[in-house]
Design a protein around this motif. Structure first.
Motif, short mmCIF file in Angstrom:
data_model
loop_
_atom_site.label_atom_id
_atom_site.label_comp_id
_atom_site.label_asym_id
_atom_site.label_seq_id
_atom_site.Cartn_x
_atom_site.Cartn_y
_atom_site.Cartn_z
N UNK A 5 0.85 -1.19 0.00
CA UNK A 5 0.00 0.00 0.00
C UNK A 5 0.89 1.24 0.00
N UNK A 6 0.81 2.09 -1.03
CA UNK A 6 1.67 3.28 -1.07
C UNK A 6 1.47 4.20 0.13
N UNK A 7 0.35 4.11 0.78
CA UNK A 7 0.08 4.99 1.92
C UNK A 7 0.52 4.42 3.24
N UNK A 8 1.08 3.22 3.28
CA UNK A 8 1.50 2.60 4.53
C UNK A 8 2.71 3.30 5.11
N UNK A 9 2.94 3.09 6.40
CA UNK A 9 4.09 3.72 7.05
C UNK A 9 5.41 3.26 6.42
N UNK A 10 5.49 1.98 6.08
CA UNK A 10 6.67 1.47 5.37
C UNK A 10 6.20 0.86 4.06
N UNK A 11 6.66 1.41 2.99
CA UNK A 11 6.26 0.92 1.68
C UNK A 11 6.92 -0.44 1.44
N UNK B 134 21.51 -1.84 3.66
CA UNK B 134 22.07 -0.50 3.87
C UNK B 134 21.48 0.50 2.89
N UNK B 135 21.26 0.08 1.65
CA UNK B 135 20.79 1.01 0.63
C UNK B 135 19.29 1.32 0.78
N UNK B 136 18.49 0.31 1.16
CA UNK B 136 17.03 0.49 1.21
C UNK B 136 16.49 0.15 2.60
N UNK B 137 17.14 0.70 3.61
CA UNK B 137 16.74 0.38 4.98
C UNK B 137 15.45 1.04 5.41
N UNK C 172 14.20 -11.47 2.61
CA UNK C 172 13.09 -10.61 3.03
C UNK C 172 13.59 -9.63 4.09
N UNK C 173 13.31 -8.37 3.88
CA UNK C 173 13.67 -7.33 4.85
C UNK C 173 12.37 -6.68 5.29
N UNK C 174 11.91 -7.06 6.49
CA UNK C 174 10.60 -6.62 6.98
C UNK C 174 10.77 -6.00 8.36
N UNK C 175 10.32 -4.77 8.50
CA UNK C 175 10.39 -4.12 9.80
C UNK C 175 11.80 -3.94 10.32
N UNK C 176 12.76 -3.90 9.44
CA UNK C 176 14.15 -3.70 9.86
C UNK C 176 14.92 -4.98 10.09
#
Length: 476
Positions: free
Chosen positions: A131-137, A159-162, A176-180
């Motif tokens: 969702x483009x409106x979510x807190x984390x895209x 590092x690039x897309x944290x 998968x990088x989810x929630x950090x």
């Protein structure tokens, strides 16, 4: 034969621990069969004995090498690494031997993995799936590397897309990088990723950096192999951009700004001045007069005078050196300093009379660096050699020698355009574009720089070169 199965995730750490234990247990490489992931059962494989880690130290370079090689797709990579590790027990400097086939092969595998990792960081294209409106895209990408590089390369994307959640799917693993938090998972089928606005940005960027005047398809495909194109939105533009490159380059040239009037006038005046400096008559005096007024390069500003060649205008042999030295600059005559005096001595022994030759230099002004009261010789650069070639060509037109003796790299560059491999070309005959043969040798100043212990042998070889040149001249 013992089968060693390494996990698909955490492969390097698992191989490192197993290799350390096997080495401590003195298990030779030929007793082990390595594999990544579960394979077919081997009915003839022996069970692994209980192993405990040992205190093993290896060169740091080997650890760095192994961290790359384990991700290669070569099925023998683990065995090759362990075989080298085994060999390092008896020769800890083996890694320094670039001629060793084992070391060379593993270095090549490491470079291939490095290139593949670079391609992944450059060619992964994310599409937005959340969702483009979510807190984390949320984004996802599909990539097909040549080797098993997702695990070691995933930290780059962290590092690039944290600031966003993302997934990268490959035929081997998924990241998968989810929630950090980064996690690795088994492979998943290729997802059906939607188009998004970022694809237009990639197309716009690519269209703007594409230079139609410098299209080199092979170089482009070497840097951006076709196997990646189907996952990169901008590559759809390549066929049309290549087809229209010629027309676009022509349009760019037609639209290029013209020279400012004052600058154009200055350039035109310079061209007229050069054209007005017509080639002199077939007399040495005319050439000397025009050479004295030469301003083709900045060397004239600090030199005392230009030093023309000297000798009979119908000499069969022309001798070309580098440039005037301190003595030549002061006297206005070529080859009268220490190098010229040494040349005269050796030439007489070789049966070559200087008075019958035309002696000159590739560069006509003395280039030097002041150091106290002394003027230290500086080698002329390519531009200075090129500017002075105009004068050397006129001397060649004046004398029209049967043979040219090129002494040193500067003379060789001025005559042939190539100064490389002087010592390999020494003693050989080369032919210029107009058919004039040249004999290649070193400059006598080279002999003066040698230690006393080497001087006699070097002078004898130089004398032999001159004898060969005289003999070749006699055969023409």
């Amino acid at each position: 034969m013992r089968r060693v199965t390494l996990p698909e995730i955490g492969t390097f750490e698992a191989w490192r621990d197993q290799a350390r234990a096997f080495l401590a247990a003195s298990i030779p490489p030929e007793d082990l069969l390595w594999q990544r992931g579960e394979g077919d059962a081997d009915l003839f494989a022996d069970p692994l004995p209980p192993l405990t880690g040992g205190d093993i130290t290896v060169p740091r370079g080997f650890v760095e090498l192994a961290r790359q090689v384990v991700w290669h797709s070569d099925p023998e990579r683990f065995a090759r690494l362990y075989a080298l590790l085994w060999a390092l027990k008896s020769d800890r400097r083996l890694l320094e031997d670039r001629g060793d086939a084992r070391v060379a092969r593993l270095n090549r595998l490491a470079k291939e993995v490095g290139r593949d990792r670079h391609k992944m960081t450059a060619f992964v294209r994310f599409r937005e799936i959340g969702d483009p409106g979510a807190n984390r895209r949320r984004f996802a990408a599909w990539f097909e590397p040549t080797h098993y590089i997702l695990e070691p390369t995933a930290p780059f994307f962290v590092k690039r897309f944290g600031d966003m959640d993302w997934s990268i799917f490959t035929p081997d693993l998924s990241a998968h990088f989810l929630g950090g938090d980064l996690s690795l998972a088994p492979p998943a089928p290729r997802p059906d990723l939607p188009d998004d606005a970022a694809e237009d940005l990639w197309r716009t960027y690519f269209r703007n950096i594409f230079n139609p005047a410098r299209v080199k398809l092979k170089a482009m495909q070497a840097e951006m192999p076709k196997k990646y194109w189907r996952n990169m939105p901008e590559t759809a533009l390549i066929p049309e951009m290549v087809a229209s490159a010629h027309a676009r380059a022509r349009a760019m040239a037609e639209a290029a700004p013209s020279l400012a009037p004052k600058r154009a006038e200055a350039i035109t005046e310079r061209l007229r001045s050069d054209q007005a400096m017509a080639r002199p008559d077939n007399t040495g005096q005319s050439l000397k007069a025009q050479l004295a007024a030469c301003r083709r390069c900045p060397l004239w500003e600090n030199a005392t005078q230009a030093v023309p060649g000297e000798g009979p205008a119908d000499a069969a042999l022309m001798i070309v050196g580098e440039q005037p030295g301190d003595h030549e600059d002061l006297t206005g005559r070529p080859f009268v300093g220490p190098a010229g005096q040494l040349f005269d001595q050796i030439a007489r022994r070789a049966g070559l009379e200087r008075s019958s030759t035309y002696v000159t230099n590739a560069v006509k002004h003395f280039k030097f660096q002041p150091r106290g009261k002394r003027r230290i010789h500086q080698a002329p650069n390519r531009g200075e050699v090129s500017h002075c070639r105009w004068w050397l060509d006129m001397e060649r037109d004046l004398v029209r020698p049967k043979l040219i003796l090129a002494m040193g790299a500067t003379a060789l560059e001025s005559l042939t355009g190539n100064r490389r491999d002087l010592l390999k070309r020494r003693g050989g005959i080369e032919t210029l574009a107009d058919g004039t043969p040249i004999f290649v040798t070193v400059h006598p100043s080279y002999l003066l720089r040698l230690p006393d212990a080497e001087r006699a042998e070097a002078e004898a070889r130089f004398e032999n070169d001159l004898r060969k040149a005289v003999a070749h001249l006699g055969s023409l």
